[in-house]
Write an enzyme that holds these catalytic residues in place. Sequence first.
Site, short mmCIF file in Angstrom:
data_model
loop_
_atom_site.label_atom_id
_atom_site.label_comp_id
_atom_site.label_asym_id
_atom_site.label_seq_id
_atom_site.Cartn_x
_atom_site.Cartn_y
_atom_site.Cartn_z
N GLU A 135 -4.14 -8.41 21.53
CA GLU A 135 -3.75 -7.04 21.12
C GLU A 135 -4.97 -6.18 20.80
OE1 GLU A 135 -1.63 -9.74 20.47
OE2 GLU A 135 -0.70 -8.69 22.14
N ASN A 158 -0.77 -12.97 27.05
CA ASN A 158 -0.56 -11.71 27.74
C ASN A 158 -1.88 -11.00 28.08
OD1 ASN A 158 -0.40 -11.40 24.69
ND2 ASN A 158 -0.83 -9.30 25.32
N ASP A 173 4.40 -7.81 27.33
CA ASP A 173 3.82 -8.71 26.32
C ASP A 173 4.52 -10.07 26.27
OD1 ASP A 173 2.17 -9.60 24.17
OD2 ASP A 173 3.69 -8.99 22.73
#
Lengths: 600, 600
Positions: B200, B284, B326
């Site tokens: 992230e 991801n 994601d």
Amino acid sequence: MRQKALTLAVAALTWGVLGSAGANQKLIEMSKKDTNWVMPTKDYSATHYSRLAQINTENVKNLQVAWTFSTGVLNGHEGGPLVVNGTMYIHTPFPNIVYALDLDDPSKIKWEYKPKQNPAARAVACCDVVNRGVAYAPAEGRHPAKIFLGQLDGHLVALNAETGEEIWKMEACDIRVGATITQAPFVVKDKVLVGCSGAELGVRGYVTAFNIHDGKMEWRAFATGPDKDIRLSPKFNEKTPQYGRFGLGLKTWEGDAWKIGGGTNWGWYAYDPALDLIYYGSGNPAPWNETMRPGDNKWTMTIWARDPDDGMALFGYQKTPHDEWDYAGVNWMVLTEQKINGKKTKLLTHPDRNGIIYTLNRETGELIRADKLDETVNWVKYVDLKTGQPVRDPEYATRMDHQSKNICPSAMGYHNQGVDSYDPEKELFFLGLNHICMDWEPFMLPYRAGQFFVGATLNMYPGPKGVMGFVRAYDAKTGQFKWSVPEKFSVWGGTLATKGNLVFYGTLDGWIKALDSRNGKLLWKFKLPSGVIGHPITYEHNGKQYVAIYYGVGGWPGVGLVFDLKDPSAGLGAVGAFKELARYTKMGGGVMVFALPDET
Amino acid sequence: MRQKALTLAVAALTWGVLGSAGANQKLIEMSKKDTNWVMPTKDYSATHYSRLAQINTENVKNLQVAWTFSTGVLNGHEGGPLVVNGTMYIHTPFPNIVYALDLDDPSKIKWEYKPKQNPAARAVACCDVVNRGVAYAPAEGRHPAKIFLGQLDGHLVALNAETGEEIWKMEACDIRVGATITQAPFVVKDKVLVGCSGAELGVRGYVTAFNIHDGKMEWRAFATGPDKDIRLSPKFNEKTPQYGRFGLGLKTWEGDAWKIGGGTNWGWYAYDPALDLIYYGSGNPAPWNETMRPGDNKWTMTIWARDPDDGMALFGYQKTPHDEWDYAGVNWMVLTEQKINGKKTKLLTHPDRNGIIYTLNRETGELIRADKLDETVNWVKYVDLKTGQPVRDPEYATRMDHQSKNICPSAMGYHNQGVDSYDPEKELFFLGLNHICMDWEPFMLPYRAGQFFVGATLNMYPGPKGVMGFVRAYDAKTGQFKWSVPEKFSVWGGTLATKGNLVFYGTLDGWIKALDSRNGKLLWKFKLPSGVIGHPITYEHNGKQYVAIYYGVGGWPGVGLVFDLKDPSAGLGAVGAFKELARYTKMGGGVMVFALPDET
């Protein structure tokens, strides 16, 4: 006092239909139902005793966890939950959240109230950010039932007991001078009473009464200063003039020292509806350094009897004049009726932090007994029952020109804030005790508003008996201890007694235990998630008896864990005494509820 | 691969007496003893299954709390404790304390380790500050047994398992670019493996192997970039060329995007000692906004099979090329042997976040099955078993020029980080599932090292079936679900299966439950202090079977509770989905241990 019936009747008419008198009667009746636990002390006499006996000495070994609830707050959890009409009210230390759980399904939160507070309060709390509980007032006419919460930032708030909505909020204590609320408020008649904490910051102590319905301040009674502020009745100490009468709130202080002289009250109340008197204690004088405040420092360290309607004091007995050890006098007071010299007498018994357990005639204030909680108490040789004066041993004085070592008890007292219990059938008090002593080094310091104002460095350590605590059964008629059970750590939170011949209590290292109240025999124990500084309660719900207790180590004994302190003299000396504690338990706050299995 | 026996023998000699191979064998043997739970997944196959049956479908209703321990940390408690030779090892979220408790007397702490860490790590953790567990390595010659802890600030530390003393400490992940450790390390042979979290924040994912004895880095295998960095064996995907082979870690990215392209791994490992292959998933791609990274983004979202000695990859299967949702591919992988087309086959089964449960031949990497975890999965119509490619529904794509609503599953996946279980007798997988869908709004943003790099606003909400979770029994041979039990909230932590025909799991709202693994019937439940995001374990101690579970709500589903977030799109959308959760449970971290009463 005797003119009050009329005044009360008139007041009641203004509320319509015997308003507050009716509500007070309702609260008394609710406190007698064992499905309820409507005030932290169980009832106005503060017996902390339940007539439930489903759990008894035979089956207590089968007790098991029925359900649990984490409060989401780690700091020390003092006090205990309330149970009213099938709802449990759970409070937390700062940020002082209140949860209401429906006992029919406690897995869902009925309501929750999280106050917005001034976070500055955290910095002025002396010893962790504890809170000792909420108070309940029943519905009355158009006024809903209420829960009262004292916030650490000095505000008292009234919540709708059904919905958690805020009804009113008043400032009771001024955090700018270091005054916080840690005390459980106390509902009596149409008033809710609350005191402030903060003697460690030079806060001048008082109790304030607010109207339960609208929060209007009704009266405020100080511990120090002019008689008018202290609210002394013309009859004050009429029956006990040896305790002193008028003008002493000024005269026993040097100059204006009474203005920053402590005497806060953050402990427990009791109430005798027949005498219409409330009882509570004022705490230690400020600063701790005695050299800085010559005189008796009246009326700190005092057992008070006041009229709840106007706050006027009928008597006051100062247990530790000119305190030198922080023996704050706010502890549990329990009202009993026992035969003294063959005559049923209304008594008040009070295990004080100074290591003496006092029994007074609560109508007159006369001192009847004053026994040492342990023979190792050494600052005082004995208490003169006639004068009420402690006869001191100068060896354990803390004056600046004297090295003071091995003082027993320590500043924590042999009894601190725990709510203990009284079994009226056995006429026994079950006392959770500390057994910690200390060295004391005073130093001078200036007063600054809102700053710590102590003036002593303490070194605390386990007392001479190799343990830090006891649970003891005390007989006030004889002054004897019927039994005594040692505990590794202080029994900080207090005891619960039941008609099932049981005494329950929690330990700092995280056990809840049940003793046979007849002989002290350990019948059951269970390791809770975290250590205990609160008191167990019991209630019946849908025909089943439950025992509930907060876990959550902290408070003064757990201050080393809470703030990760290492210096032994830190935490006002607590870190040294409790250095072992971190090997046994960690922080964590919640309630744990026990019951017998359905099969049993 | 086949030349390795010799290499290994030579390596072993340098340690003396077949060093690491012996230790590995010891760990395998320990994992088979039901007095132990030596790795989070129970064994190298990650079955999370115990042969203990003292607690069974008949008596599980009598289970009660045996003991409890609060960790003193409030944040979400993922993972579970380890039990090794009578000691329980308990880990916490940041600050990542480890406690060792002697099961003969768990009321006292045997040792505790609290790392000094860079507190900046807190700010870059995407979703609470969880940690998924510690790893154990047995003693070997002069080397003591060790506990490995991944600290949030990116350091891997080796502790003496007996004393808690630090043996070595290495930086594995660089928090300056936002790389943290939340994963449980994994011990295989003489190495300990750990990956980083932080996709992230644009962290380029890798796994690092350190020597267990001295912390020397042995190899590091990236998910993206040049083949050398990714450590592709010359035989990489030889048997499955349709998955792609060489050069793709660069070619499937635009420019240098692979350098900030994610593919971190923070989930679970498995190991087949006979094949000498480890298996895990890379996560991801970064950022979430797919428009910003055209291409397949290999090798994010990939099931890897690597040689533990040198990290070289034998195969890699990318489940979600060019992820748009994601659907991080780091979930539990479990190794089984089942008959496929009449032939006993070595399989790997993996319930992916994208809503598909995959079964591969773990020798060759060939895809055997790919079933929807729920028929409401809509981003993909089906997976082509020949090519391994998902056949997508463009309606649920998240490109910038398209309003994307009601995508199922949400970014949380229909299965997230929980460790699930496999019963080898029943040949059934017991899956804890999420049932949450979402709307997705992408936006562009620049990359800045150590800053969040997501580029999408999510709105998550319960899926179309009116609940947010299920527990399901899956048969990989038929692709059928034998039974399915709905749960109000996601079953985040995973399941435990036992030979007692039981499936245990915890719920976000704080229940631990036991189902009959044959039919899903609820046989027992208990309300824990706080919600569960970890997995139950079971062990035998002194002849008695215990079930242990962490309580402590938090993690991604509890992020609203942890940070007191109110905006429904906050917490990467979690707040909206779990807005009800705060009515059921509050934070609080600890372990709770259950057993049958002595009488039963």
